[in-house]
Design a protein around this motif. Structure first.
Motif, PDB file in Angstrom:
ATOM      1  N   THR A   1       0.842  -1.191   0.000  1.00 42.73           N
ATOM      2  CA  THR A   1       0.000   0.000   0.000  1.00 42.73           C
ATOM      3  C   THR A   1       0.877   1.241   0.000  1.00 42.73           C
ATOM      4  O   THR A   1       1.869   1.295   0.711  1.00 42.73           O
ATOM      5  N   PRO A   2       0.537   2.258  -0.794  1.00 39.28           N
ATOM      6  CA  PRO A   2       1.388   3.451  -0.873  1.00 39.28           C
ATOM      7  C   PRO A   2       1.370   4.243   0.422  1.00 39.28           C
ATOM      8  O   PRO A   2       0.348   4.343   1.092  1.00 39.28           O
ATOM      9  N   MET A   3       2.517   4.789   0.798  1.00 37.05           N
ATOM     10  CA  MET A   3       2.628   5.657   1.963  1.00 37.05           C
ATOM     11  C   MET A   3       2.959   7.053   1.457  1.00 37.05           C
ATOM     12  O   MET A   3       4.059   7.289   0.955  1.00 37.05           O
ATOM     13  N   VAL A   4       2.016   7.954   1.576  1.00 43.24           N
ATOM     14  CA  VAL A   4       2.217   9.329   1.121  1.00 43.24           C
ATOM     15  C   VAL A   4       1.981  10.251   2.308  1.00 43.24           C
ATOM     16  O   VAL A   4       1.467   9.823   3.345  1.00 43.24           O
ATOM     17  N   PRO A   5       2.371  11.520   2.218  1.00 46.17           N
ATOM     18  CA  PRO A   5       2.165  12.433   3.336  1.00 46.17           C
ATOM     19  C   PRO A   5       0.721  12.412   3.842  1.00 46.17           C
ATOM     20  O   PRO A   5      -0.216  12.568   3.082  1.00 46.17           O
ATOM     21  N   GLY A   6       0.576  12.206   5.141  1.00 47.72           N
ATOM     22  CA  GLY A   6      -0.744  12.116   5.757  1.00 47.72           C
ATOM     23  C   GLY A   6      -1.115  10.700   6.138  1.00 47.72           C
ATOM     24  O   GLY A   6      -1.990  10.474   6.979  1.00 47.72           O
ATOM     25  N   ASN A   7      -0.456   9.690   5.539  1.00 45.47           N
ATOM     26  CA  ASN A   7      -0.713   8.301   5.917  1.00 45.47           C
ATOM     27  C   ASN A   7       0.017   7.922   7.198  1.00 45.47           C
ATOM     28  O   ASN A   7      -0.331   6.941   7.848  1.00 45.47           O
ATOM     29  N   SER A   8       1.057   8.660   7.554  1.00 44.83           N
ATOM     30  CA  SER A   8       1.862   8.324   8.720  1.00 44.83           C
ATOM     31  C   SER A   8       1.004   8.240   9.975  1.00 44.83           C
ATOM     32  O   SER A   8       0.203   9.132  10.260  1.00 44.83           O
ATOM     33  N   GLY A   9       1.207   7.178  10.736  1.00 50.63           N
ATOM     34  CA  GLY A   9       0.509   7.010  11.997  1.00 50.63           C
ATOM     35  C   GLY A   9      -0.789   6.241  11.897  1.00 50.63           C
ATOM     36  O   GLY A   9      -1.344   5.818  12.920  1.00 50.63           O
ATOM     37  N   GLY A  10      -1.299   6.049  10.686  1.00 50.04           N
ATOM     38  CA  GLY A  10      -2.531   5.290  10.532  1.00 50.04           C
ATOM     39  C   GLY A  10      -2.303   3.806  10.741  1.00 50.04           C
ATOM     40  O   GLY A  10      -1.173   3.316  10.649  1.00 50.04           O
ATOM     41  N   PRO A  11      -3.364   3.044  11.005  1.00 46.87           N
ATOM     42  CA  PRO A  11      -3.194   1.620  11.272  1.00 46.87           C
ATOM     43  C   PRO A  11      -3.073   0.788  10.001  1.00 46.87           C
ATOM     44  O   PRO A  11      -3.636   1.127   8.948  1.00 46.87           O
ATOM     45  N   LEU A  12      -2.330  -0.278  10.112  1.00 46.70           N
ATOM     46  CA  LEU A  12      -2.288  -1.333   9.108  1.00 46.70           C
ATOM     47  C   LEU A  12      -3.014  -2.512   9.747  1.00 46.70           C
ATOM     48  O   LEU A  12      -2.574  -3.025  10.784  1.00 46.70           O
ATOM     49  N   VAL A  13      -4.149  -2.918   9.176  1.00 43.44           N
ATOM     50  CA  VAL A  13      -4.978  -3.948   9.810  1.00 43.44           C
ATOM     51  C   VAL A  13      -5.107  -5.154   8.898  1.00 43.44           C
ATOM     52  O   VAL A  13      -4.997  -5.053   7.674  1.00 43.44           O
ATOM     53  N   ASN A  14      -5.345  -6.307   9.527  1.00 48.19           N
ATOM     54  CA  ASN A  14      -5.561  -7.532   8.753  1.00 48.19           C
ATOM     55  C   ASN A  14      -7.051  -7.698   8.456  1.00 48.19           C
ATOM     56  O   ASN A  14      -7.861  -6.816   8.770  1.00 48.19           O
ATOM     57  N   VAL A  15      -7.414  -8.814   7.866  1.00 46.90           N
ATOM     58  CA  VAL A  15      -8.807  -9.013   7.449  1.00 46.90           C
ATOM     59  C   VAL A  15      -9.732  -9.281   8.631  1.00 46.90           C
ATOM     60  O   VAL A  15     -10.947  -9.371   8.453  1.00 46.90           O
ATOM     61  N   PHE A  16      -9.162  -9.372   9.831  1.00 48.95           N
ATOM     62  CA  PHE A  16      -9.975  -9.549  11.034  1.00 48.95           C
ATOM     63  C   PHE A  16     -10.143  -8.225  11.777  1.00 48.95           C
ATOM     64  O   PHE A  16     -10.698  -8.200  12.874  1.00 48.95           O
ATOM     65  N   GLY A  17      -9.637  -7.136  11.190  1.00 48.34           N
ATOM     66  CA  GLY A  17      -9.755  -5.836  11.830  1.00 48.34           C
ATOM     67  C   GLY A  17      -8.786  -5.641  12.969  1.00 48.34           C
ATOM     68  O   GLY A  17      -8.990  -4.758  13.818  1.00 48.34           O
ATOM     69  N   GLU A  18      -7.708  -6.414  13.019  1.00 42.97           N
ATOM     70  CA  GLU A  18      -6.702  -6.292  14.070  1.00 42.97           C
ATOM     71  C   GLU A  18      -5.515  -5.465  13.572  1.00 42.97           C
ATOM     72  O   GLU A  18      -5.132  -5.557  12.398  1.00 42.97           O
ATOM     73  N   ILE A  19      -4.935  -4.682  14.471  1.00 42.34           N
ATOM     74  CA  ILE A  19      -3.762  -3.887  14.117  1.00 42.34           C
ATOM     75  C   ILE A  19      -2.550  -4.809  13.989  1.00 42.34           C
ATOM     76  O   ILE A  19      -2.174  -5.486  14.941  1.00 42.34           O
ATOM     77  N   VAL A  20      -1.960  -4.838  12.804  1.00 41.58           N
ATOM     78  CA  VAL A  20      -0.727  -5.615  12.615  1.00 41.58           C
ATOM     79  C   VAL A  20       0.479  -4.695  12.479  1.00 41.58           C
ATOM     80  O   VAL A  20       1.627  -5.140  12.527  1.00 41.58           O
ATOM     81  N   GLY A  21       0.232  -3.382  12.306  1.00 42.88           N
ATOM     82  CA  GLY A  21       1.332  -2.439  12.195  1.00 42.88           C
ATOM     83  C   GLY A  21       0.822  -1.012  12.221  1.00 42.88           C
ATOM     84  O   GLY A  21      -0.384  -0.754  12.140  1.00 42.88           O
ATOM     85  N   ILE A  22       1.767  -0.080  12.357  1.00 35.80           N
ATOM     86  CA  ILE A  22       1.466   1.349  12.308  1.00 35.80           C
ATOM     87  C   ILE A  22       2.255   1.939  11.140  1.00 35.80           C
ATOM     88  O   ILE A  22       3.489   1.867  11.116  1.00 35.80           O
ATOM     89  N   ASN A  23       1.541   2.504  10.153  1.00 37.02           N
ATOM     90  CA  ASN A  23       2.211   3.101   8.995  1.00 37.02           C
ATOM     91  C   ASN A  23       3.236   4.129   9.461  1.00 37.02           C
ATOM     92  O   ASN A  23       2.929   4.966  10.307  1.00 37.02           O
TER      93      ASN A  23
END
Length: 503
Positions: A224-246
Motif C-alpha cells: 500500500t502506498p505511503m504518502v504524506p498524511g498516511n503516517s501514523g494510521g493503522p495497518l490492519v488484517n482481514v480480522f480488523g486487528e492492528i498488525v502495524g502502524i504506517n
C-alpha cells in the motif's frame, strides 16, 4: 378520387418506405413484411442502445462468487475499522521573531484509537516538535489531544484525547503476536493522505523484518502506498486487528517519483510494547549491553536476500564502562547464546538485548580461541544522551570531515533563520545537507537541502553529535529520519537507510 384521399395514400406510402429503410438499416433480415406479419424485431445489442453507452454487467454474482464475497467482506472490515481511525493536525511554534511567534505550517497525519478512554497511537515524527495537536474523529468531531509519551527509536507516539466529560471511544485491538504475520497476507492501510480523510487502501505484506539496524524497530514492507498524511494510521488484517502502524516512505532511488515509494509499518509487537512502556513508566526503556557486533562481509551481502540467515556473531568492539566490559567480553569473541537462547542472527540478538530488564543478570555464552566460556552481564539502561555527551570537544570541522568521508555528503549545522523556519525550540537542532557527491553512500538517498533530525532513533542537535552516533552505531547501517521539501511550501518525512564507509 379527391385530393384528400390521394394525399393520405401518398403519406402512407412515404411512411412505409421510411419504415422499411430504417428496418433495413437495423439489419438482421427484418423488413416491412415482417412488421406487417407481426414478427418481433431482434433484440438490440446493449452497446447500440440509448446514447451508445453499455448497460448491464459483464458478470453476475454467480459467475464470480469468490470475488464478490471478498469484496463484501473487505467493505465490512473497512466499516468496522474506520470509526477507530482519526486524522491528526499538529501545529508547531517556532522561536520569537519581532515580538511574535512564528507558527509553522500544520503537519498532517493519522492515528488509531487503541484504548477506549481515548488513547491514540500515531508516529513520533507526526507530533515531534509541535505545540498543539488536534484530532478529528470519524464523525467529524474535532478535539484537542495531549502527548502522553513518545519513542523516536520506534517512531511511535501516544496521545490522549481531551473531552469535557469522560467518554468511551471505539478502539481497535492489536493482533496477539505480529510475528505470526506472513508475507503475502492481505492488509488494509488507513490514513489521511494529503488531508483526504478516511482513505483505505487494500494491499498485502510484501516482506517482513526490513530493518537491519539496531537503531529502529523491525518494519513490515507493504504494497500500500505511503504518502504524506498516511503516517501514523493503522495497518490492519482481514480480522480488523492492528498488525502495524504506517510509518515511513522509503525509496532506494530518491530521484524516483513519489508514487513509486515503498511503504513501511512498525510491527504491532513493537508498537504495543512501546505503548505499555509509555503507560507504565512514561517512556520506553531499552536494555543496554555495550557490545558492537561484526558481521562478516559475505553475510553482509547475503542478508539482503535472507534476514533470518544464521552467521557467527563476532564481537567487533566493547564500549568502555559498559555491562559487556564488566562481564569480560572481548573483541573477537563469538557470541553463541544470550539469555538462554542461541544467537543466530543480528535481529534476534538486538531484540533480546532490548527486552532484558534493567539490572537483570544475563548469561552470555561465547567462543574464544576454541574455548567456550560462560559470562554474566548485568544489564543497564540504554541512554542515548550518554552517546551524545561524548561528542563534546569535537569541532564542527572535524565532524563534518568525518561525515564527508563516511557518507560522501557535505553537511552543516542549522542557522538561526532555518531553525525558525523549521519551528525548532531552543536546544533543538539537526543538520542540513549542502551537497551530495556521486558514487558515495549518500548519493541517491540524500539531497541538497535535506534536514536530518534523527539518527538511529536518537534526536541530535549538531554535526558533532551526528558524527558520534554514526561512529558508535551498533550495526553497519544507520537509519536517518529526514525532512524534505517536495514543493515550495510542503515538506515530507522520509526514513532513509544508508551504510556509510568505515575509516
Amino acid at each position: 378520387m379527391t385530393d384528400a384521399p390521394r394525399r393520405i395514400l401518398l403519406l402512407m406510402a412515404i411512411f412505409g418506405l421510411a419504415t422499411a429503410g430504417l428496418l433495413a438499416l437495423r439489419g438482421g433480415g427484418y423488413d416491412l413484411f415482417d412488421l406487417l406479419r407481426g414478427r418481433r424485431p431482434p433484440e438490440t445489442p446493449p452497446q447500440a442502445s440509448g446514447m451508445g453507452l453499455p448497460h448491464g454487467t459483464a458478470f453476475d454474482r454467480g459467475d464470480v462468487p469468490g470475488l464478490a464475497q471478498l469484496s463484501e467482506e473487505i467493505a465490512e472490515v473497512t466499516e468496522r475499522v474506520l470509526p477507530s481511525v482519526v486524522s491528526i493536525a499538529a501545529a508547531g511554534v517556532g522561536a520569537e521573531e519581532g515580538g511574535e511567534l512564528a507558527v509553522a505550517r500544520p503537519r498532517l497525519g493519522a492515528g488509531v484509537i487503541v484504548r477506549g478512554e481515548g488513547l491514540v497511537m500515531t508516529n513520533y515524527h507526526v507530533v515531534h516538535r509541535v505545540s498543539s495537536v488536534l484530532v478529528r474523529l470519524s464523525n467529524d468531531r474535532l478535539l484537542p489531544a495531549q502527548i502522553v509519551g513518545a519513542s523516536p527509536r520506534v517512531d511511535i507516539a501516544v496521545l490522549k484525547i481531551i473531552t469535557p466529560e469522560p467518554e468511551t471511544f471505539p478502539a481497535l485491538p492489536f493482533i496477539e503476536d505480529s510475528d505470526t504475520v506472513r508475507a503475502g497476507e492481505f492488509v488494509l492501510s488507513v490514513g489521511n493522505p494529503y488531508g483526504l480523510r478516511r482513505s483505505v487502501t487494500l494491499g498485502n505484506i510484501s516482506a517482513k523484518e526490513r530493518r537491519f539496524s539496531d537503531g529502529s524497530a523491525d518494519l513490515f514492507q507493504v504494497s500500500t502506498p505511503m504518502v504524506p498524511g498516511n503516517s501514523g494510521g493503522p495497518l490492519v488484517n482481514v480480522f480488523g486487528e492492528i498488525v502495524g502502524i504506517n510509518t515511513a516512505i522509503y525509496r532506494e532511488d530518491q530521484r524516483a517519483p513519489l508514487w513509486s515509494a515503498v511503504g513501511m509499518a512498525v510491527v504491532a509487537n513493537d508498537a504495543r510494547d512501546t505503548l505499555l512502556a509509555i503507560l507504565n513508566r512514561g517512556e520506553p526503556v531499552y536494555g543496554y549491553l555495550g557490545v558492537h557486533v561484526e558481521i562478516p562481509a559475505i553475510y553482509t551481502h547475503l542478508r539482503a536476500f535472507d534476514t533470518d540467515l544464521r552467521y557467527p556473531m563476532q564481537v567487533a568492539g566493547v564500549e568502555p564502562g559498559s555491562p559487556a566490559e564488566a562481564a569480560g567480553l572481548r573483541r573477537g569473541d563469538v557470541i553463541l547464546e544470550f539469555a538462554g537462547s542461541k544467537a543466530e542472527n543480528f535481529k534476534q540478538l538486538k531484540k533480546a538485548i532490548r527486552q532484558q530488564p534493567v539490572g537483570a543478570d544475563v548469561e552470555i555464552v561465547v567462543r574464544r580461541a576454541q574455548e567456550e566460556l560462560r559470562l554474566v552481564a548485568k544489564m543497564a539502561e540504554l541512554d542515548p544522551q550518554a552517546l551524545l555527551a561524548r561528542a563534546v570537544g569535537v569541532t564542527d570541522k572535524e565532524a563534518s570531515g568525518y561525515v564527508l568521508r563516511a557518507f560522501g555528503a557535505d553537511v552543516r549545522n542549522l542557522n538561526a533563520v532555518e531553525k525558525r523556519q523549521l519551528g525548532l525550540r531552543p536546544g533543538e537542532g539537526g543538520l542540513i545537507v549542502s551537497d551530495v557527491h556521486v558514487g558515495h553512500p549518500a548519493h541517491g538517498r540524500l539531497r541538497k537541502g535535506d534536514f536530518v533530525q534523527i539518527c538511529n532513533g536518537v534526536p541530535f542537535v549538531n554535526v558533532a553529535q551526528f558524527a558520534q552516533l554514526v561512529q558508535e552505531r551498533p550495526s553497519p547501517r544507520v537509519d536517518l529520519l529526514i525532512s524534505r521539501f517536495v514543493s515550495e511550501r510542503e515538506r515530507i518525512n522520509l526514513l532513509v537507510e544508508i551504510e556509510p564507509h568505515d575509516e
